[in-house]
Design a protein around this motif. Sequence first.
Motif, PDB file in Angstrom:
ATOM      1  N   GLN A  66       2.337   1.641  -3.444  1.00  0.00           N
ATOM      2  CA  GLN A  66       1.343   2.142  -4.394  1.00  0.00           C
ATOM      3  C   GLN A  66       1.084   3.624  -4.158  1.00  0.00           C
ATOM      4  N   THR A  67       1.024   4.014  -2.915  1.00  0.00           N
ATOM      5  CA  THR A  67       0.810   5.427  -2.582  1.00  0.00           C
ATOM      6  C   THR A  67       1.981   6.258  -3.080  1.00  0.00           C
ATOM      7  N   ASP A  68       3.212   5.756  -2.894  1.00  0.00           N
ATOM      8  CA  ASP A  68       4.399   6.462  -3.380  1.00  0.00           C
ATOM      9  C   ASP A  68       4.377   6.563  -4.891  1.00  0.00           C
ATOM     10  N   ASN A  76       0.830  -1.205   0.000  1.00  0.00           N
ATOM     11  CA  ASN A  76       0.000   0.000   0.000  1.00  0.00           C
ATOM     12  C   ASN A  76       0.865   1.255   0.000  1.00  0.00           C
ATOM     13  N   LEU A  77       1.926   1.247   0.807  1.00  0.00           N
ATOM     14  CA  LEU A  77       2.835   2.402   0.827  1.00  0.00           C
ATOM     15  C   LEU A  77       3.499   2.589  -0.533  1.00  0.00           C
ATOM     16  N   ARG A 106       1.770   6.604  -6.848  1.00  0.00           N
ATOM     17  CA  ARG A 106       0.742   7.583  -7.209  1.00  0.00           C
ATOM     18  C   ARG A 106       1.255   8.994  -6.934  1.00  0.00           C
ATOM     19  N   GLY A 107       1.939   9.132  -5.819  1.00  0.00           N
ATOM     20  CA  GLY A 107       2.476  10.442  -5.473  1.00  0.00           C
ATOM     21  C   GLY A 107       3.474  10.920  -6.500  1.00  0.00           C
TER      22      GLY A 107
END
Length: 113
Positions: free
Chosen positions: A91-93, A88-89, A95-96
């Motif tokens: 994927q968030t990175d 999840n981290l 996307r960021g």
Amino acid sequence: LDEKGAAYMEREFAHSRARIALEKQQKMEEDARVEAILVSKEAERIRVEAKKIADRLEEETRWRAKARGKQLFKFVGEVMMRVASHENLAQTDDRGEEEGEVGEENEEEKSGK
């Protein structure tokens, strides 16, 4: 004593010695039979005790294996949760970074105007 009396006494002594020897042998056979019965009973008692010990060990092994399985299941669950968290981290990175690139392009467009 005359010869007949001496011969008779000798035969009686021989019979007595033979009877005593036979009684001794019978007594030894009876003692051996009793000893065999005692040994057999002791062997059965030992077999029963060994079976009890084997059953207890098997149950304890089963219990320990079950407890170890629970520990391993819990550990695997924790690891899976960590992996999911890291995914999840990541994927968030990702996307960021993508949003950051888009944001930079927008800033360049605004600057260029």
